[in-house]
Design an enzyme around this catalytic site. Sequence first.
Site, PDB file in Angstrom:
ATOM      1  N   ASP A 155       0.879  -1.180   0.000  1.00 31.35           N
ATOM      2  CA  ASP A 155       0.000   0.000   0.000  1.00 31.35           C
ATOM      3  C   ASP A 155       0.913   1.225   0.000  1.00 31.35           C
ATOM      4  O   ASP A 155       1.064   1.905   1.007  1.00 31.35           O
ATOM      5  CB  ASP A 155      -0.875  -0.063   1.254  1.00 31.35           C
ATOM      6  CG  ASP A 155      -1.865   1.082   1.335  1.00 31.35           C
ATOM      7  OD1 ASP A 155      -1.852   1.947   0.453  1.00 31.35           O
ATOM      8  OD2 ASP A 155      -2.637   1.107   2.308  1.00 31.35           O
ATOM      9  N   ASP A 158       3.406   6.832  -4.681  1.00 29.10           N
ATOM     10  CA  ASP A 158       3.770   6.717  -6.098  1.00 29.10           C
ATOM     11  C   ASP A 158       5.215   6.206  -6.238  1.00 29.10           C
ATOM     12  O   ASP A 158       5.966   6.234  -5.272  1.00 29.10           O
ATOM     13  CB  ASP A 158       3.627   8.098  -6.773  1.00 29.10           C
ATOM     14  CG  ASP A 158       2.176   8.584  -6.768  1.00 29.10           C
ATOM     15  OD1 ASP A 158       1.283   7.771  -7.058  1.00 29.10           O
ATOM     16  OD2 ASP A 158       1.935   9.768  -6.468  1.00 29.10           O
ATOM     17  N   PRO A 162       9.966   8.349  -1.210  1.00 35.60           N
ATOM     18  CA  PRO A 162      10.210   7.242  -0.275  1.00 35.60           C
ATOM     19  C   PRO A 162       9.681   5.881  -0.757  1.00 35.60           C
ATOM     20  O   PRO A 162      10.171   4.848  -0.343  1.00 35.60           O
ATOM     21  CB  PRO A 162       9.465   7.671   1.002  1.00 35.60           C
ATOM     22  CG  PRO A 162       9.111   9.096   0.833  1.00 35.60           C
ATOM     23  CD  PRO A 162       9.213   9.457  -0.616  1.00 35.60           C
TER      24      PRO A 162
HETATM   25  N1  AG3 Z   1      -1.469   5.157  -1.563  1.00 35.92           N
HETATM   26  C1  AG3 Z   1      -1.540   5.412  -2.993  1.00 35.92           C
HETATM   27  C2  AG3 Z   1      -1.406   6.814  -3.327  1.00 35.92           C
HETATM   28  C3  AG3 Z   1      -1.231   7.142  -4.768  1.00 35.92           C
HETATM   29  C4  AG3 Z   1      -1.879   8.434  -5.036  1.00 35.92           C
HETATM   30  N2  AG3 Z   1      -1.231   9.142  -6.069  1.00 35.92           N
HETATM   31  C5  AG3 Z   1      -1.461  10.435  -6.321  1.00 35.92           C
HETATM   32  N3  AG3 Z   1      -2.357  11.110  -5.676  1.00 35.92           N
HETATM   33  N4  AG3 Z   1      -0.767  11.005  -7.264  1.00 35.92           N
HETATM   34  C6  AG3 Z   1      -2.573   5.498  -0.805  1.00 35.92           C
HETATM   35  C7  AG3 Z   1      -2.498   5.036   0.600  1.00 35.92           C
HETATM   36  C8  AG3 Z   1      -3.827   4.607   1.099  1.00 35.92           C
HETATM   37  N5  AG3 Z   1      -3.733   3.744   2.212  1.00 35.92           N
END
Ligand code: AG3
Length: 279
Positions: A155, A158, A162
């Site tokens: 999870d 991008d 990090p």
């Molecule tokens: N993680 C994926 C985030 C990607 C979003 N990208 C963007 N906004 N450019 C999300 C974490 C949720 N637990």
Amino acid sequence: MNLWFVENHSPNVQFSMRVIEHLYTGKSEFQKIDVFQTAEFGRVLTLDGYVMVTEKDEFIYHDMITHVPMATNPGIKKVLVIGAGDGGTIRELTKYDSIEHIDMVEIDEMVVDVCREFLPQTASKLDDPRVHLHFEDGLKFVRSRNDEYDLIIVDSTDPFGPGEGLFTREFYGNCYKALNDEGILVNQHESPFYEEDALGMQRAHKRIIGFFPVCEVYQLHIPTYPSGHWLFGFASKKYDPIKDLDADAWNQLGLQTKYYNTDIHVGSFALPNYVKEQL
Ligand code: AG3
């Protein structure tokens, strides 16, 4: 006051949300962390200016990243979650009494602290006794794990900053090694729509195919992410996400989900032609 949060979704496209209040801003060792109260999406967490979760649409992402693998193999007991500092993935996993142990590896402890304070709905199950928090680099954590997990959920952010290491061949190979013979790996895979995101997704998919006999991609719709069209990767050593789905068994669990159901599980693996061509 006319305050707007703006994220670049491509070099030529911006997405913005009206902000009622900038609730938090801080800088950790790894990234800039902000929380906004917005008019449409409730509270919004951003990292380095990119939207991670909003209160209004986080259920879509967290339902699909957890229930798809859980419904495919109801025998999952030991799970490794990488990233996921907001806690939404953990909240969904803890709905399963059958899960015995969850290791959550988040590089940035400050993200967890901020989410506990400002996003209590997503962070609500981080103190479940089955959840073991490790504040370290997921890339390093998997290197020393062998044959022990039924499921790994990546999870991540991008594929730059990090989270970059979580899209490398080395990382996917170590995930393969950390999973047992029935293991499933689910990855957040970016969007197929804008060129740069699509390249990230293609690269990740091609790398995973090199390790796992089963390697599929499934889709979901997230209003606040670039293009709204998002993909997750499903890879496994044994289970097929459609043939092995026992819809009746999952429905009998009686879990409350706002997005996921077993029809959407099957349907999410049907991909548009322009996405199929990229794989
Ligand atoms: N993680 C994926 C985030 C990607 C979003 N990208 C963007 N906004 N450019 C999300 C974490 C949720 N637990």
